[in-house]
Design an enzyme around this catalytic site. Sequence first.
Site, PDB file in Angstrom:
ATOM      1  N   CYS A   1      18.791   9.847  -4.489  1.00 25.44           N
ATOM      2  CA  CYS A   1      19.515   8.782  -3.804  1.00 25.44           C
ATOM      3  C   CYS A   1      20.623   9.352  -2.911  1.00 25.44           C
ATOM      4  O   CYS A   1      21.434  10.158  -3.366  1.00 25.44           O
ATOM      5  CB  CYS A   1      20.120   7.848  -4.857  1.00 25.44           C
TER       6      CYS A   1
ATOM      7  N   HIS B   1       3.716  -6.072  -4.723  1.00 23.31           N
ATOM      8  CA  HIS B   1       3.789  -4.895  -5.596  1.00 23.31           C
ATOM      9  C   HIS B   1       4.583  -3.736  -4.994  1.00 23.31           C
ATOM     10  O   HIS B   1       4.462  -2.606  -5.448  1.00 23.31           O
ATOM     11  CB  HIS B   1       2.370  -4.427  -5.974  1.00 23.31           C
TER      12      HIS B   1
ATOM     13  N   CYS C   1      16.553   3.956  -5.797  1.00 26.67           N
ATOM     14  CA  CYS C   1      17.310   4.728  -6.762  1.00 26.67           C
ATOM     15  C   CYS C   1      17.024   4.237  -8.181  1.00 26.67           C
ATOM     16  O   CYS C   1      16.820   3.053  -8.410  1.00 26.67           O
ATOM     17  CB  CYS C   1      18.803   4.589  -6.439  1.00 26.67           C
TER      18      CYS C   1
HETATM   19  P1  OAD Z   1      -9.012  -3.675  -7.324  1.00 29.88           P
HETATM   20  O1  OAD Z   1      -9.402  -2.274  -7.054  1.00 29.88           O
HETATM   21  O2  OAD Z   1      -8.824  -4.101  -8.728  1.00 29.88           O
HETATM   22  O3  OAD Z   1     -10.101  -4.658  -6.689  1.00 29.88           O
HETATM   23  C1  OAD Z   1     -10.592  -4.463  -5.408  1.00 29.88           C
HETATM   24  C2  OAD Z   1     -11.525  -5.609  -5.098  1.00 29.88           C
HETATM   25  O4  OAD Z   1     -11.972  -5.460  -3.764  1.00 29.88           O
HETATM   26  C3  OAD Z   1     -12.773  -5.682  -5.972  1.00 29.88           C
HETATM   27  O5  OAD Z   1     -12.979  -7.019  -6.404  1.00 29.88           O
HETATM   28  C4  OAD Z   1     -13.897  -5.238  -5.042  1.00 29.88           C
HETATM   29  O6  OAD Z   1     -15.134  -5.908  -5.328  1.00 29.88           O
HETATM   30  C5  OAD Z   1     -13.370  -5.680  -3.707  1.00 29.88           C
HETATM   31  N1  OAD Z   1     -13.835  -4.927  -2.547  1.00 29.88           N
HETATM   32  C6  OAD Z   1     -14.128  -3.596  -2.473  1.00 29.88           C
HETATM   33  N2  OAD Z   1     -14.459  -3.259  -1.230  1.00 29.88           N
HETATM   34  C7  OAD Z   1     -14.372  -4.393  -0.485  1.00 29.88           C
HETATM   35  C8  OAD Z   1     -14.573  -4.698   0.889  1.00 29.88           C
HETATM   36  N3  OAD Z   1     -14.914  -3.757   1.772  1.00 29.88           N
HETATM   37  N4  OAD Z   1     -14.386  -5.973   1.303  1.00 29.88           N
HETATM   38  C9  OAD Z   1     -14.034  -6.945   0.416  1.00 29.88           C
HETATM   39  N5  OAD Z   1     -13.828  -6.723  -0.890  1.00 29.88           N
HETATM   40  C10 OAD Z   1     -13.995  -5.462  -1.333  1.00 29.88           C
HETATM   41  O7  OAD Z   1      -7.711  -3.964  -6.427  1.00 29.88           O
HETATM   42  P2  OAD Z   1      -6.643  -5.143  -6.574  1.00 29.88           P
HETATM   43  O8  OAD Z   1      -7.290  -6.412  -6.956  1.00 29.88           O
HETATM   44  O9  OAD Z   1      -5.841  -5.104  -5.336  1.00 29.88           O
HETATM   45  O10 OAD Z   1      -1.229  -2.547  -8.623  1.00 29.88           O
HETATM   46  O11 OAD Z   1      -5.778  -4.603  -7.784  1.00 29.88           O
HETATM   47  C11 OAD Z   1      -4.630  -5.302  -8.165  1.00 29.88           C
HETATM   48  C12 OAD Z   1      -3.526  -4.344  -8.536  1.00 29.88           C
HETATM   49  O12 OAD Z   1      -3.984  -3.451  -9.538  1.00 29.88           O
HETATM   50  C13 OAD Z   1      -3.071  -3.450  -7.398  1.00 29.88           C
HETATM   51  O13 OAD Z   1      -2.091  -4.054  -6.579  1.00 29.88           O
HETATM   52  C14 OAD Z   1      -2.532  -2.258  -8.103  1.00 29.88           C
HETATM   53  C15 OAD Z   1      -3.548  -2.106  -9.212  1.00 29.88           C
HETATM   54  O14 OAD Z   1      -3.111  -1.473 -10.342  1.00 29.88           O
HETATM   55  C16 OAD Z   1      -0.179  -1.788  -8.222  1.00 29.88           C
HETATM   56  O15 OAD Z   1      -0.271  -0.869  -7.443  1.00 29.88           O
HETATM   57  C17 OAD Z   1       1.127  -2.202  -8.781  1.00 29.88           C
END
Ligand code: OAD
Length: 256
Positions: free
Chosen positions: A162, A130, A138
Amino acid sequence: MSRAVEAPDTQPIDRARALLRGAHHVVVLTGAGVSAESGVPTFRGAGGLWRQYRAEDLATPHAFARDARLVWEWYGWRRTIVSGCAPNAAHHALAAAALSHADFRIITQNVDGLHARAAREPRAIPLELHGSLYRTRCTRCAHRWDDRSTVDATSGDTLPHCDACGALARPDIVWFGEALDDAVLGEAMTLAANADACLVVGTSALVHPAAGLADLTRRNGGSVVEVNVEDTPLTGSATVVLRGTAATIVPDLLAS
Ligand code: OAD
């Protein structure tokens, strides 16, 4: 890949360790949860960024076209938060495993750069699906660059521009409604399809195509080990589920 014959009382962590040790190709998919114990806010769940802010106001091309200053202010704020955080025991354990195993690759959805900061050599640096908070690109030409500077979003003129063509620049992050970089996604899919084991750490598995990578491993006969504090859409089909925090479980799981 060899599946160990297990005694009925084998603990999930022992089963997961055996799967990972028996795998020739391991792929790791991480999400915001791997950085939670470093102090980086997650997106969903309690305290998650998308509980306090609307993604459509901050993380879409439309939001940037409407109010680039607001979007840059938000990403500048996140850059500042993350700059005050350090990799935790999970990042370090994953980086160490990537260095000591011939074929152990990390793929992350995170833009916080913490895996890269834990890496001591290039092969422990993850594939960033991501983008990165620390890269800017830019809006007009192909120029992109590393950028750790403090964002000054006081006016349109102070926003990053840029160096090559002078146009407004934007965070080098994949926003909602945008496609992932073809080469990065292609490499991630190849790694996942060829993996004997996919270790999924701290992702809600709600955002595709990243969330589909573990299924790719499973459909090609590999195992999936999930580390999370709660259930996700992957939990039901995972080979082993380890319930707990990344910084506690991952070092224990990967200890040699
Ligand atoms: P989320 O915030 O959706 O999910 C985080 C996950 O981590 C959840 O399932 C929690 O249960 C788990 N969690 C929280 N604390 C934890 C810990 N200490 N140990 C293990 N697990 C834990 O984040 P992502 O799945 O990364 O996109 O979200 C996906 C994408 O959505 C991100 O990359 C971002 C967002 O919009 C962009 O920035 C483009």
